[in-house]
Motif scaffolding. Structure first.
Motif, short mmCIF file in Angstrom:
data_model
loop_
_atom_site.label_atom_id
_atom_site.label_comp_id
_atom_site.label_asym_id
_atom_site.label_seq_id
_atom_site.Cartn_x
_atom_site.Cartn_y
_atom_site.Cartn_z
N LYS A 153 4.28 49.59 -10.70
CA LYS A 153 3.25 48.65 -11.17
C LYS A 153 2.12 49.44 -11.81
O LYS A 153 1.69 50.46 -11.28
CB LYS A 153 2.72 47.81 -10.00
CG LYS A 153 3.75 46.90 -9.38
CD LYS A 153 3.13 45.83 -8.50
CE LYS A 153 2.48 46.40 -7.27
NZ LYS A 153 1.99 45.33 -6.36
N GLN A 154 1.65 48.95 -12.96
CA GLN A 154 0.56 49.61 -13.66
C GLN A 154 -0.50 48.58 -14.02
O GLN A 154 -0.20 47.50 -14.53
CB GLN A 154 1.05 50.27 -14.95
CG GLN A 154 2.01 51.43 -14.74
CD GLN A 154 1.30 52.72 -14.38
OE1 GLN A 154 0.12 52.72 -14.03
NE2 GLN A 154 2.01 53.83 -14.46
N ALA A 155 -1.75 48.94 -13.77
CA ALA A 155 -2.87 48.09 -14.16
C ALA A 155 -3.54 48.71 -15.38
O ALA A 155 -3.78 49.92 -15.41
CB ALA A 155 -3.87 47.96 -13.01
N ILE A 156 -3.82 47.91 -16.38
CA ILE A 156 -4.54 48.36 -17.58
C ILE A 156 -6.02 48.08 -17.33
O ILE A 156 -6.45 46.92 -17.25
CB ILE A 156 -4.06 47.63 -18.84
CG1 ILE A 156 -2.54 47.74 -18.96
CG2 ILE A 156 -4.74 48.20 -20.08
CD1 ILE A 156 -2.00 49.15 -18.97
N LEU A 157 -6.79 49.15 -17.18
CA LEU A 157 -8.16 49.05 -16.70
C LEU A 157 -9.18 49.37 -17.78
O LEU A 157 -8.92 50.16 -18.69
CB LEU A 157 -8.36 50.03 -15.53
CG LEU A 157 -7.36 49.93 -14.38
CD1 LEU A 157 -7.53 51.12 -13.45
CD2 LEU A 157 -7.53 48.62 -13.64
N LEU A 158 -10.34 48.78 -17.67
CA LEU A 158 -11.49 49.18 -18.48
C LEU A 158 -12.32 50.14 -17.64
O LEU A 158 -12.85 49.77 -16.58
CB LEU A 158 -12.32 47.94 -18.86
CG LEU A 158 -13.65 48.20 -19.59
CD1 LEU A 158 -13.45 49.07 -20.82
CD2 LEU A 158 -14.33 46.89 -19.95
N VAL A 257 -5.02 53.75 -17.62
CA VAL A 257 -3.83 53.26 -16.92
C VAL A 257 -3.93 53.73 -15.48
O VAL A 257 -4.17 54.91 -15.21
CB VAL A 257 -2.54 53.79 -17.58
CG1 VAL A 257 -1.32 53.27 -16.84
CG2 VAL A 257 -2.49 53.37 -19.04
N SER A 258 -3.75 52.82 -14.55
CA SER A 258 -3.99 53.12 -13.13
C SER A 258 -3.18 54.31 -12.64
O SER A 258 -3.67 55.12 -11.84
CB SER A 258 -3.68 51.89 -12.27
OG SER A 258 -2.31 51.50 -12.41
N GLY A 259 -1.95 54.46 -13.12
CA GLY A 259 -1.08 55.51 -12.61
C GLY A 259 -1.50 56.93 -12.96
O GLY A 259 -1.02 57.88 -12.35
N THR A 260 -2.39 57.08 -13.95
CA THR A 260 -2.82 58.43 -14.34
C THR A 260 -4.23 58.76 -13.88
O THR A 260 -4.73 59.86 -14.15
CB THR A 260 -2.76 58.58 -15.88
OG1 THR A 260 -3.73 57.70 -16.48
CG2 THR A 260 -1.37 58.24 -16.41
N LEU A 261 -4.88 57.85 -13.17
CA LEU A 261 -6.29 58.03 -12.83
C LEU A 261 -6.56 59.30 -12.03
O LEU A 261 -7.43 60.10 -12.40
CB LEU A 261 -6.78 56.82 -12.03
CG LEU A 261 -7.35 55.63 -12.82
CD1 LEU A 261 -7.84 54.57 -11.86
CD2 LEU A 261 -8.45 56.07 -13.75
N GLU A 262 -5.86 59.49 -10.93
CA GLU A 262 -6.18 60.61 -10.05
C GLU A 262 -6.00 61.95 -10.77
O GLU A 262 -6.83 62.86 -10.65
CB GLU A 262 -5.32 60.57 -8.79
CG GLU A 262 -5.67 61.67 -7.81
CD GLU A 262 -4.95 61.52 -6.48
OE1 GLU A 262 -4.05 62.34 -6.22
OE2 GLU A 262 -5.27 60.58 -5.72
N GLN A 263 -4.91 62.07 -11.52
CA GLN A 263 -4.65 63.32 -12.23
C GLN A 263 -5.74 63.60 -13.26
O GLN A 263 -6.20 64.74 -13.41
CB GLN A 263 -3.27 63.25 -12.91
CG GLN A 263 -2.81 64.56 -13.53
CD GLN A 263 -3.22 64.71 -14.98
OE1 GLN A 263 -3.46 63.73 -15.67
NE2 GLN A 263 -3.32 65.94 -15.44
N LYS A 264 -6.20 62.55 -13.96
CA LYS A 264 -7.26 62.71 -14.96
C LYS A 264 -8.59 63.06 -14.30
O LYS A 264 -9.36 63.89 -14.81
CB LYS A 264 -7.40 61.44 -15.78
CG LYS A 264 -6.18 61.07 -16.61
CD LYS A 264 -5.89 62.09 -17.68
CE LYS A 264 -4.76 61.65 -18.58
NZ LYS A 264 -4.42 62.67 -19.60
#
Length: 371
Positions: A153-158, A257-264
């Motif tokens: 699941k992926q959330a497209i975030l602002l 994209v929620s799935g890349t947040l922590e790495q970024k």
């Protein structure tokens, strides 16, 4: 003497016949070279313990960035699979798969969302296959006809730079970006419409203005909103990492994209603020499917069975801070991901409507609005 000669000849003849019969029996048992039966079929009575032959697979995906592709290649190798990943934007991959459907190159495709898979299904690009883990996926996420099944699941975030804005001063919705002078010229506009995330940002706004009598199903007001979105933003640059621009303050507002947040966040040492619009956020699901016409069907089925399993998806979730669609794998998601998803409301989106019109919306925006 003659009797002894005849007896000897008869004995030799019997031995030859017996040997031939034994050889035929041996060939019948080993002629399959130990290959396992495809998923969903019986392997018969062959008791051979020789592992199934896994041919090299060509895997198309839009979800291979930030080390995810390399991780999957290594994990697949350890599991006995040899895969070559071909990565591109979701829309570009979809068009490529449709163009290649009469002579397919890919064997498996994963990472695309419902909207894109619906287009592929309509074009007869996908092969129907229901893996054993399909029943563990959150209800309502798989294709009910059995062509594609949920992985992540992926959330497209602002998101926003917390050094530029606070929760009080940050926008409350995408529409605030172009309606409030405080945000104009400070956000990245979704200009790279060959990619999935920009398309979903646009769809999340346009679908609020559905009008059966409007241009491409959208009212004049809706198209005016999109015009303002592009007029007041900063164009994205192909190859640039938006999070780097958010962290530096160059464009402190834009899509994440929620799935890349922590790495970024770890890479750029800035923890982005997240907007939670009252209307909700576009929530999409990455899926896996087998390409219709692959000459490696059995290997492709085994690979999808392995990739979507709770074990592999749980490991992926822990490694990349993702939220699995597989409910058993979701237990292994990191606490921060579970916390984020507990605060997000999915935006109600008409995926069939979006799938039917998205290509034409993108074309209109590129030819008429971004010029």
């Amino acid at each position: 003497m003659r009797k002894w000669t005849m007896a000897a000849l008869l004995l030799i003849l019997c031995l030859v016949v017996s040997a031939c019969g034994g050889n035929n029996a041996g060939n019948a048992n080993t002629g399959d070279s130990g290959a396992a039966a495809p998923a969903g079929t019986s392997a018969g009575t062959d008791s051979s313990s020789e592992p199934a032959k896994n041919e090299k697979l060509i895997v198309y995906t839009n979800a291979n960035s930030d080390g995810r592709g390399e991780w999957l290649i290594e994990q697949a190798k350890s599991a006995g699979f040899d895969i070559e990943i071909v990565g591109a934007g979701g829309a570009d991959l979809t068009n490529r798969l449709i163009a290649e459907k009469n002579n397919p190159i890919a064997d498996v495709v994963y990472g695309l969302n419902n909207m894109l898979y619906e287009n592929l299904k309509k074009e007869d690009v996908l092969a129907k296959f229901v893996p054993s883990w399909a029943g563990d996926v959150e209800q309502g996420l798989n294709d009910p006809e059995g062509y594609y099944h949920g992985l992540v699941k992926q959330a497209i975030l602002l998101g926003y730079n917390p050094n530029e804005f606070t929760a009080d001063t940050a926008p409350k919705d995408w529409t605030d970006l172009y309606k409030n002078d405080a945000f104009k010229g400070k956000y990245e506009a979704p200009t790279l419409l060959g990619q999935n995330t920009p398309r979903l940002v646009v769809a999340g706004i346009l679908t609020r203005f559905q009008d059966p009598n409007g241009d491409l199903g959208i009212s004049e007001e809706g198209w005016n909103e999109i015009q303002q979105l592009y007029d007041n933003g900063v164009n994205a640059v192909e190859g640039e990492d938006f999070y780097a621009n958010l962290a530096s303050g160059k464009t402190p507002l834009g899509a994440l994209v929620s799935g890349t947040l922590e790495q970024k966040e770890e890479q750029y040492k800035v923890k982005a603020g997240i907007v939670s619009p009252e209307i909700g956020v576009p929530m999409v699901v990455e899926h896996a499917a087998i390409v219709n016409g692959t000459k490696k069907q059995a290997t492709a089925e085994r690979f999808v069975e392995w990739m979507g399993s709770a074990e592999v998806q749980g490991q992926f979730a822990a490694q990349f801070n993702a939220m699995p669609a597989n409910t058993k794998a979701a237990e292994q998601a990191n606490a921060s991901v579970k916390e984020l998803y507990s605060t997000l409301k999915p935006q109600e989106l008409d995926w069939a409507f979006i799938a039917e019109n998205m290509d034409q919306w993108a074309e209109k925006i590129e030819l008429e609005i971004m010029q």
